[in-house]
Design a protein around this motif. Structure first.
Motif, short mmCIF file in Angstrom:
data_model
loop_
_atom_site.label_atom_id
_atom_site.label_comp_id
_atom_site.label_asym_id
_atom_site.label_seq_id
_atom_site.Cartn_x
_atom_site.Cartn_y
_atom_site.Cartn_z
N ARG A 451 0.82 -1.21 0.00
CA ARG A 451 0.00 0.00 0.00
C ARG A 451 0.85 1.26 0.00
O ARG A 451 0.47 2.27 -0.60
N CYS A 452 1.98 1.22 0.69
CA CYS A 452 2.83 2.40 0.79
C CYS A 452 3.69 2.64 -0.45
O CYS A 452 4.23 3.75 -0.61
N LEU A 453 3.85 1.64 -1.28
CA LEU A 453 4.71 1.77 -2.46
C LEU A 453 3.93 2.42 -3.60
O LEU A 453 2.91 1.89 -4.05
N GLN A 454 4.44 3.55 -4.06
CA GLN A 454 3.87 4.27 -5.20
C GLN A 454 4.96 4.33 -6.27
O GLN A 454 5.91 5.11 -6.17
N LEU A 455 4.82 3.49 -7.29
CA LEU A 455 5.84 3.42 -8.34
C LEU A 455 5.85 4.69 -9.16
O LEU A 455 4.80 5.28 -9.47
N SER A 456 7.08 5.10 -9.51
CA SER A 456 7.27 6.28 -10.34
C SER A 456 8.33 5.97 -11.39
O SER A 456 8.74 4.81 -11.57
N GLU A 457 8.79 7.02 -12.07
CA GLU A 457 9.82 6.81 -13.07
C GLU A 457 11.15 6.41 -12.44
O GLU A 457 12.01 5.85 -13.12
N ALA A 466 8.71 4.56 0.17
CA ALA A 466 7.82 3.58 0.80
C ALA A 466 8.29 3.23 2.20
O ALA A 466 7.48 3.12 3.14
N LEU A 467 9.60 3.05 2.39
CA LEU A 467 10.12 2.74 3.73
C LEU A 467 9.95 3.94 4.67
O LEU A 467 9.63 3.75 5.86
N ALA A 468 10.16 5.16 4.16
CA ALA A 468 9.95 6.34 5.00
C ALA A 468 8.48 6.47 5.41
O ALA A 468 8.17 6.85 6.55
N THR A 469 7.56 6.17 4.49
CA THR A 469 6.13 6.23 4.82
C THR A 469 5.77 5.19 5.87
O THR A 469 4.99 5.46 6.80
N LEU A 470 6.32 4.00 5.75
CA LEU A 470 6.07 2.96 6.75
C LEU A 470 6.53 3.40 8.14
O LEU A 470 5.83 3.22 9.14
N ASP A 471 7.73 3.99 8.23
CA ASP A 471 8.24 4.41 9.53
C ASP A 471 7.39 5.53 10.12
O ASP A 471 7.17 5.56 11.34
N ALA A 592 16.84 1.24 10.68
CA ALA A 592 15.77 0.25 10.79
C ALA A 592 14.44 0.96 10.89
O ALA A 592 14.36 2.17 11.14
N LEU A 593 13.38 0.20 10.69
CA LEU A 593 12.03 0.67 10.95
C LEU A 593 11.74 0.50 12.43
O LEU A 593 12.17 -0.48 13.06
N GLY A 594 10.97 1.41 12.99
CA GLY A 594 10.68 1.32 14.41
C GLY A 594 11.85 1.76 15.26
O GLY A 594 12.53 2.75 14.94
N ASP A 595 12.10 1.06 16.38
CA ASP A 595 13.18 1.40 17.31
C ASP A 595 13.10 2.86 17.74
O ASP A 595 14.08 3.61 17.73
N ALA A 605 19.36 8.43 16.34
CA ALA A 605 20.53 7.55 16.23
C ALA A 605 20.25 6.43 15.25
O ALA A 605 21.16 5.97 14.55
N VAL A 606 19.02 5.94 15.21
CA VAL A 606 18.60 4.92 14.24
C VAL A 606 17.67 5.61 13.25
O VAL A 606 16.64 6.17 13.64
N THR A 607 18.02 5.59 11.99
CA THR A 607 17.26 6.30 10.97
C THR A 607 16.58 5.30 10.03
O THR A 607 16.86 4.10 10.06
N CYS A 608 15.71 5.84 9.19
CA CYS A 608 15.03 5.03 8.18
C CYS A 608 15.44 5.45 6.76
O CYS A 608 14.69 5.22 5.81
N GLU A 609 16.58 6.07 6.62
CA GLU A 609 17.08 6.48 5.30
C GLU A 609 17.72 5.28 4.63
O GLU A 609 18.79 4.82 5.03
N ALA A 610 17.07 4.75 3.63
CA ALA A 610 17.53 3.53 2.97
C ALA A 610 18.54 3.85 1.88
O ALA A 610 18.57 4.95 1.32
N ASP A 611 19.39 2.87 1.60
CA ASP A 611 20.30 2.89 0.45
C ASP A 611 19.68 2.05 -0.65
O ASP A 611 19.11 0.98 -0.39
N ALA A 612 19.82 2.46 -1.89
CA ALA A 612 19.21 1.74 -3.01
C ALA A 612 20.17 1.76 -4.20
O ALA A 612 20.97 2.69 -4.36
#
Length: 698
Positions: A451-457, A466-471, A592-595, A605-612
């Motif tokens: 539900r949180c994933l919105q595909l774009s270009e 999507a991970l930021a929205t989940l957190d 991580a998510l949560g924490d 100290a714990v972020t939700c900034e993902a690497d891709a």
């Protein structure tokens, strides 16, 4: 007392004609005289009254006649009025009810009210069934008898308090619904997971499950009987369990105990109750011996022929004696019990391992409770076999041609991982969430990532968002919000009901590329086979842990958090108190998510900034075989990419068997974490490609 005599006289003697309740003050002398004749009766008057009015037997008084007279039934004549006369035999005898002859010309007619009417003037004594003489309106006379006394002359009437106005109840506005959608099952706790697994096991309808439930009910019945037994029987049972728990090997007491058990079958059926810390309630003799490691008692009990107590007997929690011995770490008792259970039914390992009501097998209890590494390894070697319902169950998911999923709790017993496979428009999303501190965040993420994933270009940016929205949604979760005080008496800082978190690994396979995003230490690898050899290429960048120099420098720069470094241990994220890093609540993962314990309004100290990163699908394919392996750190702790490729070559049964073999090898190598793996075949057939890349039907 004088008023009591007046009332008694009012009941026992009828009022003179013309006197009613309104003239009670004028009838006092006649009442006293009537009462006096009963206290000191005149013998002549008593004899005359006895001859003129014979006593009426009590059984001749019919309440049916009274009811008929009340309802107006004219078919039956009314009974004669009753008067109370003293007994002629003795002055101390109670008065009797006698029937008076009807007069020739009576000024009043006799009517009966309801048998449950209150007698006039008897409100201070007791309700009685009686007949009340009345005129043409008996109900009015009865109502007048209960009329309150008139107020004294000149007294002002008692003012009545005005009715209290009732304010209308305030209209409560409807409770606003949370914008976050909580799907059923997204907030399972560890206990809920075990209960769910047990319900699934019982709902299969197998004979083994039905037999287990029947045995548990029998154990509960025996325990209830022991609780309700007399004191002498209870003391007898307590002495029995005292001997079972404390008798020594090779003594006469052991022989005497064996003879008692052989002679009395009820002792073999007995259940422990009120035995204190020696043994838990509901345990049988065999469970009590396994609890204390009394191998000689177990052998003596198992040697009894035609005993109602067999090694497969269950306690009130659905556990066998093998469960208890494994939990307590008694290796010798486990060997003896397994041998006896194999002789009577099946070998209690692998798929035949018994499960208790919490969903655990004996091997799982040993892995979870035994802290001595040497004993734990010996018990696991004795009790473990592939197919164990808790440690390594058989596959239960649907098989697919393009991907395979395998997941197990492993030696940690409690499952905190979650995964999902979502078909999108022109793509397929594979996700692995490795939970820590609980399973709430991992389960919620797996249920809501689609539900949180919105595909774009830019697919990589879409996965990050999507991970930021989940957190952000998890931060508003009722169980994760800091809403209660910690410490004794609720005087500490605010804490949340659940403080779990989860790493994330996402892989989006489109028709042209493979995009991977991650938080934490879960990894994705591209496995390719060329010239008979396997090679591995990491699809994820560096792990997000406190051991990374970049992550450690970022955390050390914070005011309230820092990196805790100890000998023989990995660096961890921890809090600072007065500028010093403390050990409480240390966490190895830095993203991580949560924490939310490590996330404040000012510092994270714990972020939700993902690497891709994204790779071309054409670049990933090539050679004899190519596939993508997504797994949590429980797999990468014991296996490398090249070893995974060798395991894939050893299995020729299909993609499902190969993925199961990877997980089974992790368990065999004693990975002490949950293991979840998703294997995606990039060289599948045309139909499988359509399924994997979002087209076709599963």
């Amino acid at each position: 007392m004088f008023n009591l005599f007046l009332k008694a006289g009012d009941i026992l003697a009828p009022l003179p004609a013309g006197e009613g309740p309104e003239e009670e003050h004028t009838a006092a002398p006649s009442l006293l005289s009537g009462l006096a004749q009963y206290v000191a009766p005149d013998p002549k008057a008593a004899a005359a009254a006895a001859t003129s009015a014979p006593p009426l037997p009590p059984q001749q008084y019919s309440f049916e006649a009274a009811d008929d007279a009340t309802t107006g039934d004219a078919s039956r004549p009314p009974p004669p009025p009753t008067v109370c006369v003293p007994c002629a035999a003795t002055a101390k005898s109670p008065p009797r009810l006698t029937a008076a002859p009807p007069p020739a010309a009576a000024a009043k007619t006799v009517s009966l009210v309801s048998p449950t009417a209150w007698v006039v003037g008897a409100s201070q004594l007791s309700p009685r069934r009686a007949a009340v003489a009345s005129t043409a309106a008996p109900d009015a006379e009865v109502a007048a008898a209960f009329k309150p006394r008139p107020a004294a002359a000149g007294a002002a009437p008692r003012p009545r308090s005005p009715p209290r106005p009732r304010s209308p109840a305030p209209a409560t506005p409807p409770r606003p619904r949370s914008p976050v959608r909580f799907r059923p099952g997204s907030a399972w706790s560890e206990r809920d997971d075990a209960r769910r697994r047990n319900q699934q096991r019982l709902s299969t309808g197998s004979n083994a499950s039905a037999a287990s439930v029947e045995k548990v009910l029998e154990a509960c019945e025996e325990t209830a009987r022991a609780v309700a037994s007399p004191n002498a029987e209870g003391r007898r049972i307590q002495r029995l369990f005292d001997d079972v728990c404390g008798v020594r090997k090779g003594t006469k007491a052991l022989d005497a105990l064996a003879l008692r058990l052989k002679a009395d079958e009820t002792l073999l059926r007995a259940r422990a109750t009120r035995c204190g810390p020696k043994v838990y309630d509901g345990a049988s003799v065999l469970h009590a011996a396994a609890f204390h490691g009394q191998l000689h008692v177990i052998e003596a009990v198992l040697a009894i022929e035609e005993s109602p107590l067999d090694p497969w007997t269950l306690d009130t929690a659905g556990r066998t004696a093998l469960h208890v011995a494994a939990e307590r770490g008694h290796v010798g008792c486990c060997d003896a019990l397994r041998k006896a259970m194999s002789a009577s039914q099946d070998d209690p390992v692998g798929e035949n391992a018994p499960m208790d009501m919490s969903g655990r097998t004996p091997c799982a209890w040993a892995a979870e409770r035994v802290k001595d590494a040497q004993k734990r390894d010996a018990l696991e070697a004795t009790l473990f076999s592939p197919g164990d319902a808790t440690v390594l169950p058989r596959r239960s998911e649907k098989s697919h041609a393009a991907h395979a999923v395998s997941s197990t709790a492993g030696w940690r017993v409690v499952m905190e991982d979650a995964h999902c496979v979502c078909r999108l428009d022109g793509a397929t999303l594979y996700a692995v969430f490795d939970g820590h501190g609980g399973s709430l965040v991992a389960n919620y993420a797996a249920a809501n990532i689609e539900r949180c994933l919105q595909l774009s270009e830019d697919p990589a940016a879409s996965l990050k968002n999507a991970l930021a929205t989940l957190d952000a949604e998890l931060e508003q979760h009722p169980r994760l919000v800091k809403s209660r005080r910690s410490g004794r008496g609720g005087t500490g800082p605010l804490v949340a009901e659940d403080e779990s978190g989860a790493t994330a690994l996402l892989c989006l396979v489109t028709r042209t590329e493979v995009v991977v995003a991650h938080l934490g230490d879960s990894r994705g690898a591209l496995l390719r086979k060329q010239g008979g050899k396997w090679s591995s290429q990491d699809l994820t960048l560096a792990d997000h842990t406190a051991g990374s120099p970049a992550e450690a420098a970022r955390i050390d720069s914070l005011q309230n958090f820092g990196v805790l470094r100890r000998e023989n241990d990995a660096p961890r994220v921890a809090r600072k108190v007065d500028g010093a890093v403390v050990e409480n609540g240390a966490l190895q993962t830095t993203r991580a998510l949560g924490d939310f314990v490590f996330k404040t309004a000012t510092e994270r100290a714990v972020t939700c900034e993902a690497d891709a990163r994204a790779l071309s699908l054409q670049e990933c394919r090539g050679g004899e075989r190519s596939c993508v392996l997504l797994a949590c750190d429980g797999l990468w702790d014991v296996l490398t990419g090249e070893e995974c490729g060798a395991i894939l070559d050893s299995c020729v049964e299909g993609l499902d068997a190969q993925c199961d073999a990877l997980v089974a090898e992790c368990v065999r190598r004693r990975s002490r974490d949950n293991v979840t793996a998703i294997l995606v075949d990039l060289d599948a057939s045309a139909a499988a490609k359509a399924l994997a890349f979002g087209g076709g039907t599963p």
